[in-house]
Design a protein around this motif. Structure first.
Motif, PDB file in Angstrom:
ATOM      1  N   ARG A 183      -7.467  22.421  15.916  1.00 49.33           N
ATOM      2  CA  ARG A 183      -7.734  20.982  16.008  1.00 49.33           C
ATOM      3  C   ARG A 183      -9.205  20.643  16.181  1.00 49.33           C
ATOM      4  N   ILE A 184      -9.933  21.502  16.846  1.00 54.15           N
ATOM      5  CA  ILE A 184     -11.253  21.130  17.366  1.00 54.15           C
ATOM      6  C   ILE A 184     -12.231  20.831  16.227  1.00 54.15           C
ATOM      7  N   THR A 185     -13.076  19.833  16.451  1.00 57.43           N
ATOM      8  CA  THR A 185     -14.130  19.440  15.514  1.00 57.43           C
ATOM      9  C   THR A 185     -15.441  20.058  15.967  1.00 57.43           C
ATOM     10  N   VAL A 186     -16.250  20.539  15.025  1.00 67.64           N
ATOM     11  CA  VAL A 186     -17.509  21.203  15.366  1.00 67.64           C
ATOM     12  C   VAL A 186     -18.694  20.448  14.778  1.00 67.64           C
ATOM     13  N   GLY A 187     -19.853  20.620  15.398  1.00 68.94           N
ATOM     14  CA  GLY A 187     -21.059  20.007  14.870  1.00 68.94           C
ATOM     15  C   GLY A 187     -22.274  20.316  15.714  1.00 68.94           C
ATOM     16  N   PRO A 188     -23.472  20.068  15.174  1.00 66.95           N
ATOM     17  CA  PRO A 188     -24.721  20.354  15.892  1.00 66.95           C
ATOM     18  C   PRO A 188     -25.071  19.244  16.871  1.00 66.95           C
ATOM     19  N   PHE A 189     -25.672  19.653  17.979  1.00 72.03           N
ATOM     20  CA  PHE A 189     -26.025  18.725  19.056  1.00 72.03           C
ATOM     21  C   PHE A 189     -27.468  18.989  19.500  1.00 72.03           C
ATOM     22  N   VAL A 190     -28.435  18.633  18.673  1.00 70.32           N
ATOM     23  CA  VAL A 190     -28.306  17.975  17.379  1.00 70.32           C
ATOM     24  C   VAL A 190     -29.228  18.671  16.384  1.00 70.32           C
ATOM     25  N   THR A 191     -28.941  18.431  15.086  1.00 66.99           N
ATOM     26  CA  THR A 191     -29.823  18.909  14.048  1.00 66.99           C
ATOM     27  C   THR A 191     -30.925  17.880  13.810  1.00 66.99           C
ATOM     28  N   ASN A 192     -31.757  18.104  12.811  1.00 63.07           N
ATOM     29  CA  ASN A 192     -32.872  17.198  12.534  1.00 63.07           C
ATOM     30  C   ASN A 192     -33.211  17.260  11.052  1.00 63.07           C
ATOM     31  N   PRO A 193     -33.978  16.306  10.537  1.00 65.25           N
ATOM     32  CA  PRO A 193     -34.304  16.299   9.100  1.00 65.25           C
ATOM     33  C   PRO A 193     -35.418  17.249   8.696  1.00 65.25           C
ATOM     34  N   ALA A 194     -36.114  17.856   9.673  1.00 64.83           N
ATOM     35  CA  ALA A 194     -37.348  18.582   9.358  1.00 64.83           C
ATOM     36  C   ALA A 194     -37.135  20.057   9.042  1.00 64.83           C
ATOM     37  N   THR A 195     -36.203  20.723   9.734  1.00 69.46           N
ATOM     38  CA  THR A 195     -36.112  22.179   9.612  1.00 69.46           C
ATOM     39  C   THR A 195     -35.109  22.635   8.568  1.00 69.46           C
ATOM     40  N   ARG A 196     -34.309  21.719   8.035  1.00 71.53           N
ATOM     41  CA  ARG A 196     -33.322  22.088   7.023  1.00 71.53           C
ATOM     42  C   ARG A 196     -33.386  21.073   5.877  1.00 71.53           C
ATOM     43  N   ASP A 197     -33.303  21.555   4.657  1.00 75.26           N
ATOM     44  CA  ASP A 197     -33.217  20.641   3.523  1.00 75.26           C
ATOM     45  C   ASP A 197     -31.952  19.800   3.673  1.00 75.26           C
ATOM     46  N   TRP A 198     -32.082  18.508   3.448  1.00 71.54           N
ATOM     47  CA  TRP A 198     -30.960  17.593   3.687  1.00 71.54           C
ATOM     48  C   TRP A 198     -29.765  17.924   2.805  1.00 71.54           C
ATOM     49  N   THR A 199     -30.009  18.315   1.560  1.00 66.62           N
ATOM     50  CA  THR A 199     -28.895  18.620   0.659  1.00 66.62           C
ATOM     51  C   THR A 199     -28.179  19.899   1.090  1.00 66.62           C
ATOM     52  N   VAL A 200     -28.929  20.852   1.660  1.00 67.16           N
ATOM     53  CA  VAL A 200     -28.309  22.077   2.169  1.00 67.16           C
ATOM     54  C   VAL A 200     -27.439  21.753   3.379  1.00 67.16           C
ATOM     55  N   THR A 201     -27.950  20.914   4.268  1.00 64.93           N
ATOM     56  CA  THR A 201     -27.164  20.498   5.434  1.00 64.93           C
ATOM     57  C   THR A 201     -25.860  19.843   4.992  1.00 64.93           C
ATOM     58  N   ALA A 202     -25.949  18.934   4.044  1.00 64.61           N
ATOM     59  CA  ALA A 202     -24.746  18.267   3.550  1.00 64.61           C
ATOM     60  C   ALA A 202     -23.776  19.263   2.923  1.00 64.61           C
ATOM     61  N   SER A 203     -24.305  20.234   2.188  1.00 66.54           N
ATOM     62  CA  SER A 203     -23.464  21.222   1.534  1.00 66.54           C
ATOM     63  C   SER A 203     -22.707  22.071   2.542  1.00 66.54           C
ATOM     64  N   VAL A 204     -23.358  22.403   3.644  1.00 62.95           N
ATOM     65  CA  VAL A 204     -22.690  23.185   4.687  1.00 62.95           C
ATOM     66  C   VAL A 204     -21.475  22.425   5.216  1.00 62.95           C
ATOM     67  N   PHE A 205     -21.664  21.151   5.535  1.00 68.71           N
ATOM     68  CA  PHE A 205     -20.554  20.361   6.071  1.00 68.71           C
ATOM     69  C   PHE A 205     -19.435  20.205   5.043  1.00 68.71           C
ATOM     70  N   ALA A 206     -19.794  19.907   3.807  1.00 73.72           N
ATOM     71  CA  ALA A 206     -18.779  19.733   2.771  1.00 73.72           C
ATOM     72  C   ALA A 206     -18.009  21.029   2.532  1.00 73.72           C
ATOM     73  N   THR A 207     -18.705  22.155   2.624  1.00 73.66           N
ATOM     74  CA  THR A 207     -18.055  23.453   2.441  1.00 73.66           C
ATOM     75  C   THR A 207     -17.094  23.750   3.586  1.00 73.66           C
ATOM     76  N   LEU A 208     -17.543  23.532   4.817  1.00 67.07           N
ATOM     77  CA  LEU A 208     -16.664  23.745   5.973  1.00 67.07           C
ATOM     78  C   LEU A 208     -15.435  22.850   5.899  1.00 67.07           C
ATOM     79  N   ASN A 209     -15.634  21.613   5.454  1.00 70.78           N
ATOM     80  CA  ASN A 209     -14.498  20.698   5.332  1.00 70.78           C
ATOM     81  C   ASN A 209     -13.507  21.179   4.264  1.00 70.78           C
ATOM     82  N   GLU A 210     -14.036  21.723   3.174  1.00 68.45           N
ATOM     83  CA  GLU A 210     -13.136  22.250   2.128  1.00 68.45           C
ATOM     84  C   GLU A 210     -12.357  23.449   2.651  1.00 68.45           C
TER      85      GLU A 210
END
Length: 339
Positions: free
Chosen positions: A56-83
């Motif tokens: 059941r548990i939901t996971v996520g960063p507390f917190v990430t930022n826009p500077a150290t990771r490419d935004w599209t890579v960050t989005a891809s990680v979440f979309a992949t985990l959701n799939e």
């Protein structure tokens, strides 16, 4: 009120997974982690293991930022985990603290934060987005869902949160400060034509069940130092007075002499003597189950929808047990009684 646990991804990673599984067993809805790739292990890899071993548990960063990771890579990680595991992710994001400062970087600007929220959210929700002059979309992502919650303290960041965030993360549990900040975010949401009651409001702070107040304070004093990093930025920008930020938040950092990120978020932090007992008591939730329930009830009355408890201390399992057996049911009963 939902309940989350905030973990550091210290090795062994199996211990982080174990604590997340224990949190789920005790009724916690979220397992958050720090996100500083130099100070701790890579959290997104560990999320995959947590999701694989929980239901059941939901996971996520507390917190990430826009500077150290490419935004599209960050989005891809979440979309992949959701799939892979269903829509069980959430993105906490801020301007950047430890992750950028240890590389001699700088926190992101408000404009960068605003744009990154939009890009990450659109892509991770299987939608197209304009980015650097191109229309981008993950062709393989279908039905992914991701909320982006914004961590903020200062007036400009609070305003941005109300305007674009799906949720607000406040990393301290002082009731008076929380009331002011939640109102500020809600006012900004209303001014932007949004429904302020549709936002999530997450208060985060160390939680420690016990009766030795001196020991609990020493175990959690690091938190006042961590919050002080953000408050120092606010004071530098606005001064101690006149910014609208409560003086209870700004006054205590006058004795701050610097900060060593090598002990960031650790109970053995050796340079937070400037944090007085009063601030530890106000910013954290310490004491017996009844004392936790009393403070959490006050926060719930302010509209807080989740309390996320940091577990960077020496009483992790017992604190989770008492929350699961006593505190979470008590808050659920309080909400039911109000309804």
């Amino acid at each position: 009120m939902d309940f989350g646990v905030v973990l550091q991804t210290n090795p062994p990673a199996s211990r982080v997974v174990q604590l997340a599984k224990l949190a789920e067993a005790h009724g916690f809805s979220h397992a958050w982690t720090f996100d500083s790739h130099l100070l701790w292990e890579e959290p997104y890899v560990i999320y995959s293991a947590i999701l694989a071993e929980t239901n059941r548990i939901t996971v996520g960063p507390f917190v990430t930022n826009p500077a150290t990771r490419d935004w599209t890579v960050t989005a891809s990680v979440f979309a992949t985990l959701n799939e892979m595991y269903g829509n069980r992710t959430v993105c906490g994001i801020g301007r950047g603290d430890s992750a950028v400062r240890v590389t001699n970087g700088r926190p992101s600007t408000m404009a960068e934060l605003r744009e990154s929220i939009h890009v990450i959210r659109e892509l991770a929700n299987s939608r197209p987005v304009e980015y650097k002059g191109s229309t981008l979309q993950f062709p393989w992502s279908k039905g992914s869902e991701l909320e982006v919650w914004v961590a903020a303290y200062g007036p400009m960041a609070l305003k941005l949160t109300g305007e674009v965030g799906d949720g607000f993360i406040l990393q301290l549990a002082d009731v008076d400060i929380a009331e002011w900040m939640i109102k500020t975010v809600k006012d900004a949401a209303s001014a932007a034509g949004r429904d302020p009651d549709a936002l999530q409001f997450c208060v985060a702070a160390p939680m420690y069940i016990g009766d030795d107040m001196a020991h609990m304070r020493d175990q959690c004093r690091w938190f006042g130092g961590m919050v002080g990093n953000h408050v120092a930025d606010i004071v530098t920008k606005y001064g101690h007075h006149g910014s609208g930020v409560p003086e209870a938040l700004t006054d205590y950092i006058e004795g701050r002499k610097g900060y060593d990120y090598n002990t960031h978020g650790k109970a053995e932090n050796d340079h937070v003597d400037f944090v007085p007992d009063e601030i530890v008591d106000r910013f954290c939730i310490l004491g017996t189950a009844d004392e936790h329930i009393a403070k959490l009830t006050q926060l719930a009355e302010l509209g807080v929808t989740q309390f996320a408890g940091y577990l960077q201390h020496d009483n992790k399992e017992e604190t989770l047990r008492v929350y699961g057996e006593t505190i979470i049911p008590a808050l659920a009963e309080h909400v039911t009684a109000k309804a």
